[in-house]
Motif scaffolding. Structure first.
Motif, PDB file in Angstrom:
ATOM      1  N   ASP B 471       0.852  -1.186   0.000  1.00 15.21           N
ATOM      2  CA  ASP B 471       0.000   0.000   0.000  1.00 15.21           C
ATOM      3  C   ASP B 471       0.898   1.250   0.000  1.00 15.21           C
ATOM      4  O   ASP B 471       2.113   1.136   0.105  1.00 15.21           O
ATOM      5  CB  ASP B 471      -0.912  -0.027   1.233  1.00 15.21           C
ATOM      6  N   HIS B 472       0.265   2.391  -0.132  1.00 16.81           N
ATOM      7  CA  HIS B 472       1.064   3.607  -0.260  1.00 16.81           C
ATOM      8  C   HIS B 472       0.360   4.753   0.413  1.00 16.81           C
ATOM      9  O   HIS B 472      -0.830   4.724   0.692  1.00 16.81           O
ATOM     10  CB  HIS B 472       1.316   3.921  -1.735  1.00 16.81           C
ATOM     11  N   TYR B 517      -5.069   3.712 -12.170  1.00 18.93           N
ATOM     12  CA  TYR B 517      -4.874   2.965 -10.934  1.00 18.93           C
ATOM     13  C   TYR B 517      -5.226   3.833  -9.729  1.00 18.93           C
ATOM     14  O   TYR B 517      -5.963   3.418  -8.839  1.00 18.93           O
ATOM     15  CB  TYR B 517      -3.438   2.455 -10.825  1.00 18.93           C
ATOM     16  N   PHE B 518      -4.745   5.063  -9.717  1.00 26.08           N
ATOM     17  CA  PHE B 518      -4.982   5.915  -8.552  1.00 26.08           C
ATOM     18  C   PHE B 518      -6.423   6.387  -8.484  1.00 26.08           C
ATOM     19  O   PHE B 518      -7.007   6.473  -7.413  1.00 26.08           O
ATOM     20  CB  PHE B 518      -4.009   7.101  -8.535  1.00 26.08           C
ATOM     21  N   SER B 519      -7.026   6.666  -9.649  1.00 27.72           N
ATOM     22  CA  SER B 519      -8.411   7.140  -9.587  1.00 27.72           C
ATOM     23  C   SER B 519      -9.367   5.997  -9.251  1.00 27.72           C
ATOM     24  O   SER B 519     -10.487   6.231  -8.830  1.00 27.72           O
ATOM     25  CB  SER B 519      -8.797   7.831 -10.898  1.00 27.72           C
ATOM     26  N   SER B 520      -8.913   4.738  -9.404  1.00 27.76           N
ATOM     27  CA  SER B 520      -9.809   3.622  -9.106  1.00 27.76           C
ATOM     28  C   SER B 520      -9.682   3.159  -7.661  1.00 27.76           C
ATOM     29  O   SER B 520     -10.345   2.222  -7.240  1.00 27.76           O
ATOM     30  CB  SER B 520      -9.491   2.449 -10.046  1.00 27.76           C
ATOM     31  N   LEU B 521      -8.821   3.793  -6.889  1.00 29.30           N
ATOM     32  CA  LEU B 521      -8.665   3.380  -5.493  1.00 29.30           C
ATOM     33  C   LEU B 521      -9.939   3.688  -4.718  1.00 29.30           C
ATOM     34  O   LEU B 521     -10.609   4.686  -4.970  1.00 29.30           O
ATOM     35  CB  LEU B 521      -7.481   4.105  -4.846  1.00 29.30           C
ATOM     36  N   ASP B 522     -10.278   2.843  -3.744  1.00 31.15           N
ATOM     37  CA  ASP B 522     -11.467   3.023  -2.918  1.00 31.15           C
ATOM     38  C   ASP B 522     -11.388   4.361  -2.171  1.00 31.15           C
ATOM     39  O   ASP B 522     -10.473   4.578  -1.379  1.00 31.15           O
ATOM     40  CB  ASP B 522     -11.537   1.858  -1.928  1.00 31.15           C
ATOM     41  N   PRO B 523     -12.331   5.277  -2.419  1.00 28.88           N
ATOM     42  CA  PRO B 523     -12.280   6.570  -1.711  1.00 28.88           C
ATOM     43  C   PRO B 523     -12.406   6.401  -0.208  1.00 28.88           C
ATOM     44  O   PRO B 523     -12.021   7.278   0.562  1.00 28.88           O
ATOM     45  CB  PRO B 523     -13.480   7.341  -2.271  1.00 28.88           C
ATOM     46  N   GLY B 524     -12.954   5.263   0.233  1.00 26.51           N
ATOM     47  CA  GLY B 524     -13.107   5.006   1.664  1.00 26.51           C
ATOM     48  C   GLY B 524     -11.797   5.058   2.423  1.00 26.51           C
ATOM     49  O   GLY B 524     -11.773   5.364   3.615  1.00 26.51           O
TER      50      GLY B 524
END
Lengths: 540, 540
Positions: B471-472, B517-524
């Motif tokens: 993770d990052h 990839y970054f825009s598809s990360l869970d906003p949660g």
């Protein structure tokens, strides 16, 4: 009891250093002077070509600001803004770049101009500038790297490209850089048995109709003849349209293949200055005759950053001589301001203009006199020594000059460490991006334009693949043999982001999302261009 | 008619240069000598600490190989392999790193040892070495950057960390580096009004029970007393276990907060040597008494890279004195071999050993005599001048030494340009990765271990988030205000890949897969740690 005044000076060039010095010499104990600068030393820009050419050691050409200004607080930091209402300079400091605010009562904007190549496509990624000590250092390494490669390479076109040196701009900086460059290359060439005099090409490109336009037509002609006689092609009335990885293109359509483009053009204010919404004209801050910024009483600007009106209606030229005099004026006016007195206007009559052409020749206009050749060059050296602040720096530079006369120039090439991960590269239509059988240096992502890859399959069939915008080339090669199996060229003006090989692998290992993206790519993209796995290819 | 012989020498240190010189002095016109080296200059490693300390100008400490070896073909290239069957050296040449083969009849392996820090976690990313001119240069800049920051920072713990200098290794290189470092810091400290003598800490860590173990116990004790008196903490019987971004940890469990770790330990053969499958012992190539590699008649090895047996059964120590004598022996044996004569064994009786402690003191063992202090230091300088090849370099170094006595040291800090995009960073448990309100320098991807972020939400509630392996952290901050809104620390020993801010944006713009990839990360993931957008945060 007086309250303590605080003057903050942004920039450690001529304008900043002499303002700080004048203030600290005349100040009583109630003024704190702080200088904020993104380098901790003073550098005299006209000497940079000599540093690049190895006449002067890089460390000797500069003076630490703390040594020059013992009574001034010197802060090595990057200025990111000025809050003109709260009277605070906003900075980033240290490797962690922690934001901080520095309060001021008077602020002096003396940060000079920065190179702004945004109007010239490809220039910011494929050219060298001459603003700073590290620029001189970089140019020096570049020249030596070109000589080393040209001496041993087996490819004639690579040799020719490595030995072509292009300077953009025929003003003082461009002419002096070219003069030193020619001298350096010819003096050190003897160490490279594979390089003859005829192999080297120098091109000076000037937009206007003559070089050194600030000087008289006669001196300008002398300079032109001097450079031409020494083998420089001077192209006047010519501008460079584009720079790419291996060539520059002029507005006449001429393509000059080169690995070394030095630009002395394209100046503008630093980004933080633009954000201040100060009155600007042609990229320079408008000040009144007393050098205070229009509309303010506590913000001063001088040197290259300011548009300084003279009594006769002309503008002060951006030279060290003027910056120095402006500095005395700003210092005096700040002190007057603190004492409640009214400011004095700036006035100065310059003594003359000088330029070095390298190889013991120069041109000079002094008190109405015109000089050329060795006398002008000797005056140039004497004048520059007198301008450099600090006894120990003067002594060092003089010794360097003395030894340069009878000692060989150093040709030490100092590797710059790892290249940055993400570089932009520009290619002209038809320009080769990669030949076959070369070690690939990274992932090539097309941002504008198109690339075409051509090669021969293992069954003897030719293949080709076009790489469109947003697509990339090299991931298959990087993860297999590392060696290109076909030729790649640009189909149109193309901008590429190159992610360095090592960083590609580091990111792939660390970030699952990055690795997944590449493993999810359609394998069909490679079957169209079947490539032989040549894991041990270049050992054959 | 003779056929032309071809000798290829890999490496331009003492061993390589003196082999080439001995061959070229005695050769008839039937031998071509080629030297392949990844730098184009000769550097005498024992002088590097003086370059780092500013006693000697970096350019003056070295000599271009082409000047030293006028009758030798010098090729600046990286060796990637040797085909011992086909008798070809495989190289990469030029900025495009084009693979090429160089044929040889005899090959001389003289490339020395490289720093191999793989056994020491964190060292390759958080320490400086002392092998090369660029290392000295880097150390010099690092020291000056620390002084600049310490002088103006408002954070006491940052000041303390910046002013703590740790050297790993108590051999010649470690002791000489520490000696010069102490002298430099105390001489230049006067320019930094915020730094007192007591603020600076020097720590020398030595695994064995005494420093300079190659010298007699008496001299070793003298060196210890000299350094201790000058404020150096010498920790014998101690090893460093780990280096991180802001500290080193000893095997005694002591944590020393520092920004500057210099390692002089951890040596091994270059990767291409390992791949050759030559007989190695403790990382060194086994040669017989005539310096030919065991099992070959055309592959020679000498200097630090070789395990050279002496007549008395001992091994030749890796010093310049021995390398020079070995070089004469190799050159002689290659010539004998070409003439069909039998080789001679290597034999040499050394003259003595010397070390400088800086500040005009040294220790020396010469022809059975033992000397300390100023006499030893003067002999050390004289000896070193005699060892450096090239009249002009000798003159330059002597002048540097002369001027250093009465001229101030330069404290010019030369920015190294953009830092590489992908850096590894190591953190110890509890170590702070980032504090609140700092400008974030990149995306932090956890490769091993875990990070924890803690902060306060806009509604006053505290929050925390743990960042696990793969993770990052930072993508939200980078794309919003750029300023951290909470504190991040390591929960366990953690390895992070940092993708520099600028490169994160460049990749995001160029590569759709990366942006997706970054825009598809869970906003949660962010709502758990609600962060205030502080786009103009640090202007407040």
């Amino acid at each position: 009891m007086h309250t303590r005044h605080k003057v903050v000076i942004i920039g450690g060039g001529f304008a900043g250093v002499y303002t700080a010095r004048a203030l600290s010499e005349r100040m009583d104990q109630t003024i704190d002077i702080e200088m904020i600068c993104d380098r901790n030393y003073f550098v005299y820009q006209p000497l940079l070509p000599e540093v690049a050419a190895g006449t002067i050691n890089s460390q000797d050409a500069v003076t630490p600001l703390r040594r020059l200004l013992p009574r001034v607080r010197v802060r090595l930091a990057e200025v990111i803004g000025v809050d003109l209402v709260r009277k605070q300079v906003q900075i980033l400091q240290g490797r962690r770049r922690i934001p901080q605010q520095i309060h001021y009562e008077h602020v002096v904007l003396a940060s000079g101009q920065v190179t702004d190549l945004s109007r010239f496509p490809g220039f910011s990624d494929h050219s060298l500038t001459m603003k700073d000590l590290s620029d001189a250092y970089r140019l020096r390494n570049q020249i030596i790297r070109c000589l080393e490669l040209a001496d041993v390479t087996e490819f004639p076109e690579l040799k020719q490209q490595a030995l072509t040196f292009v300077v953009a701009g025929g003003g003082f900086s461009g002419v002096e850089t070219m003069g030193e460059l020619v001298e350096m290359v010819h003096r050190t060439r003897k160490l490279y048995p594979g390089i003859g005099e005829a192999d080297v090409r120098f091109v000076l490109v000037q937009r206007g109709d003559r070089i050194l336009p600030e000087m008289s037509a006669k001196l300008s002609r002398y300079a032109l003849q001097n450079l031409t006689r020494r083998g420089v092609e001077v192209k006047c009335n010519t501008a460079l349209k584009q720079a790419s990885a291996s060539a520059v293109i002029t507005d006449q359509g001429e393509v000059i293949r080169t690995s070394t483009l030095i630009t002395t053009i394209g100046n503008g204010p630093a980004p933080f200055i633009r954000q201040l919404n100060l009155p600007l004209e042609r990229g320079k801050i408008k000040v009144d005759g007393t050098l205070v910024v229009e509309g303010f009483c506590d913000v001063w600007a001088l040197g290259d950053i300011a548009r300084v009106p003279l009594a006769d209606g002309a503008l002060a030229p951006p030279t060290a001589q003027y910056a120095m005099r402006e500095a005395y004026c700003v210092a005096e006016n700040i002190l007057k301001c603190m004492r409640g007195e009214s400011s004095q206007p700036f006035a100065y009559k310059p003594r003359g203009m000088l330029a070095s052409l390298g190889n013991y020749a120069g041109v000079a206009q002094l008190y109405g006199l015109t000089l050329t050749g060795l006398p002008a060059w000797l005056i140039w050296r004497g004048f520059y020594i007198s301008m450099v602040p600090g006894i120990s720096t003067r002594l060092r530079i003089s010794l360097n000059w003395f030894f340069d006369y009878f000692m060989p120039r150093s040709t030490v090439y100092l590797e710059q460490g790892r290249t940055p991960a993400c570089r932009y590269r520009y290619y002209a239509p038809g320009e080769e991006v990669f030949a076959s059988d070369q070690l690939l240096d990274g992932l090539y992502i097309v941002m504008q334009g198109r690339l075409k890859m051509t090669g021969t399959r293992s069954d003897g069939e030719p293949f080709e693949r076009v790489i469109e915008q947003g697509d990339h080339w090299g991931e298959w090669i990087l993860t297999h043999s590392g060696v290109t199996t076909g030729r790649v060229e640009a189909l149109e003006p193309t901008k590429v982001l190159v992610l360095a090989r090592e960083d590609f692998f580091r990111l792939r290992e660390a970030l699952p999302g990055f690795a997944n993206y590449f493993s999810s790519l359609d394998p069909g993209r490679y079957s169209k261009a079947v490539m032989v796995d040549r894991a041990e290819g270049y050992a054959d």
